[in-house]
Design a protein around this motif. Structure first.
Motif, mmCIF file in Angstrom:
data_model
loop_
_atom_site.group_PDB
_atom_site.id
_atom_site.type_symbol
_atom_site.label_atom_id
_atom_site.label_comp_id
_atom_site.label_asym_id
_atom_site.label_seq_id
_atom_site.Cartn_x
_atom_site.Cartn_y
_atom_site.Cartn_z
ATOM 1 N N PRO A 168 0.834 -1.209 0.000
ATOM 2 C CA PRO A 168 0.000 0.000 0.000
ATOM 3 C C PRO A 168 0.863 1.250 0.000
ATOM 4 O O PRO A 168 1.990 1.251 0.514
ATOM 5 C CB PRO A 168 -0.793 -0.118 1.310
ATOM 6 C CG PRO A 168 0.031 -1.005 2.178
ATOM 7 C CD PRO A 168 0.764 -1.935 1.251
ATOM 8 N N ALA A 169 0.348 2.321 -0.570
ATOM 9 C CA ALA A 169 1.063 3.596 -0.587
ATOM 10 C C ALA A 169 1.105 4.154 0.831
ATOM 11 O O ALA A 169 0.190 3.923 1.629
ATOM 12 C CB ALA A 169 0.376 4.570 -1.522
ATOM 13 N N ARG A 170 2.167 4.901 1.135
ATOM 14 C CA ARG A 170 2.268 5.523 2.453
ATOM 15 C C ARG A 170 1.227 6.621 2.600
ATOM 16 O O ARG A 170 1.029 7.426 1.694
ATOM 17 C CB ARG A 170 3.643 6.151 2.643
ATOM 18 C CG ARG A 170 4.710 5.180 3.005
ATOM 19 C CD ARG A 170 5.980 5.985 3.325
ATOM 20 N NE ARG A 170 6.995 5.138 3.873
ATOM 21 C CZ ARG A 170 7.223 4.992 5.174
ATOM 22 N NH1 ARG A 170 6.512 5.679 6.037
ATOM 23 N NH2 ARG A 170 8.157 4.191 5.599
ATOM 24 N N ALA A 171 0.597 6.650 3.766
ATOM 25 C CA ALA A 171 -0.378 7.706 4.038
ATOM 26 C C ALA A 171 0.314 8.941 4.611
ATOM 27 O O ALA A 171 -0.168 10.056 4.442
ATOM 28 C CB ALA A 171 -1.441 7.202 5.014
ATOM 29 N N THR A 172 1.445 8.730 5.296
ATOM 30 C CA THR A 172 2.179 9.857 5.881
ATOM 31 C C THR A 172 3.632 9.801 5.434
ATOM 32 O O THR A 172 4.132 8.738 5.071
ATOM 33 C CB THR A 172 2.149 9.810 7.417
ATOM 34 O OG1 THR A 172 2.732 8.580 7.854
ATOM 35 C CG2 THR A 172 0.718 9.897 7.940
ATOM 36 N N ARG A 173 4.289 10.959 5.509
ATOM 37 C CA ARG A 173 5.692 11.006 5.139
ATOM 38 C C ARG A 173 6.527 10.347 6.239
ATOM 39 O O ARG A 173 6.203 10.467 7.412
ATOM 40 C CB ARG A 173 6.136 12.442 4.956
ATOM 41 C CG ARG A 173 5.464 13.131 3.771
ATOM 42 C CD ARG A 173 5.912 14.580 3.637
ATOM 43 N NE ARG A 173 7.351 14.775 3.670
ATOM 44 C CZ ARG A 173 8.159 14.779 2.580
ATOM 45 N NH1 ARG A 173 7.631 14.600 1.408
ATOM 46 N NH2 ARG A 173 9.447 14.966 2.711
ATOM 47 N N PRO A 174 7.608 9.686 5.886
ATOM 48 C CA PRO A 174 8.484 9.130 6.912
ATOM 49 C C PRO A 174 9.126 10.254 7.716
ATOM 50 O O PRO A 174 9.356 11.355 7.214
ATOM 51 C CB PRO A 174 9.546 8.345 6.117
ATOM 52 C CG PRO A 174 9.362 8.702 4.694
ATOM 53 C CD PRO A 174 8.056 9.384 4.535
ATOM 54 N N ARG A 175 9.376 10.002 8.993
ATOM 55 C CA ARG A 175 9.993 11.020 9.829
ATOM 56 C C ARG A 175 11.272 10.486 10.444
ATOM 57 O O ARG A 175 11.453 9.274 10.527
ATOM 58 C CB ARG A 175 9.041 11.489 10.914
ATOM 59 C CG ARG A 175 8.580 10.370 11.838
ATOM 60 C CD ARG A 175 7.559 10.894 12.877
ATOM 61 N NE ARG A 175 7.062 9.789 13.658
ATOM 62 C CZ ARG A 175 7.705 9.233 14.692
ATOM 63 N NH1 ARG A 175 8.893 9.688 15.037
ATOM 64 N NH2 ARG A 175 7.186 8.224 15.355
ATOM 65 N N ALA A 176 12.129 11.380 10.854
ATOM 66 C CA ALA A 176 13.402 10.998 11.490
ATOM 67 C C ALA A 176 13.126 10.433 12.872
ATOM 68 O O ALA A 176 12.153 10.807 13.540
ATOM 69 C CB ALA A 176 14.319 12.211 11.579
#
Length: 81
Positions: free
Chosen positions: A68-76
């Motif tokens: 599935p596509a990511r719903a949120t951006r990855p974070r540090a």
């Protein structure tokens, strides 16, 4: 050069090495060196786990995953100081 001592070697194995060495015209020590050198030279080169798995499953036809596509951006990562 390294030295190696082998304990508890079966007498039958020692006798077979002695006979094999005589057939090849060398000492038992030289025969054991040749056997060990040959044994480790035949090893295939080591590959990393990912490459080994890819090769293994490619031979089986591979697999397609529907990710599935990511719903949120990855974070540090938030690491404490």
């Amino acid at each position: 050069m390294a030295a190696l001592s082998i304990r508890d070697l079966d007498d039958g194995v020692k006798e077979k090495i002695r006979i094999r060495a005589a057939r090849h015209g060398r000492s038992m020590e030289a025969e054991v060196r040749a056997i060990l050198t040959s044994a480790v030279a035949d090893e295939s080169p080591q590959t990393d786990l990912f490459s080994a798995l890819t090769e293994r499953f490619t031979q089986l036809g591979g697999i397609d995953l529907n990710l599935p596509a990511r719903a949120t951006r990855p974070r540090a990562a938030d690491l404490p100081e």
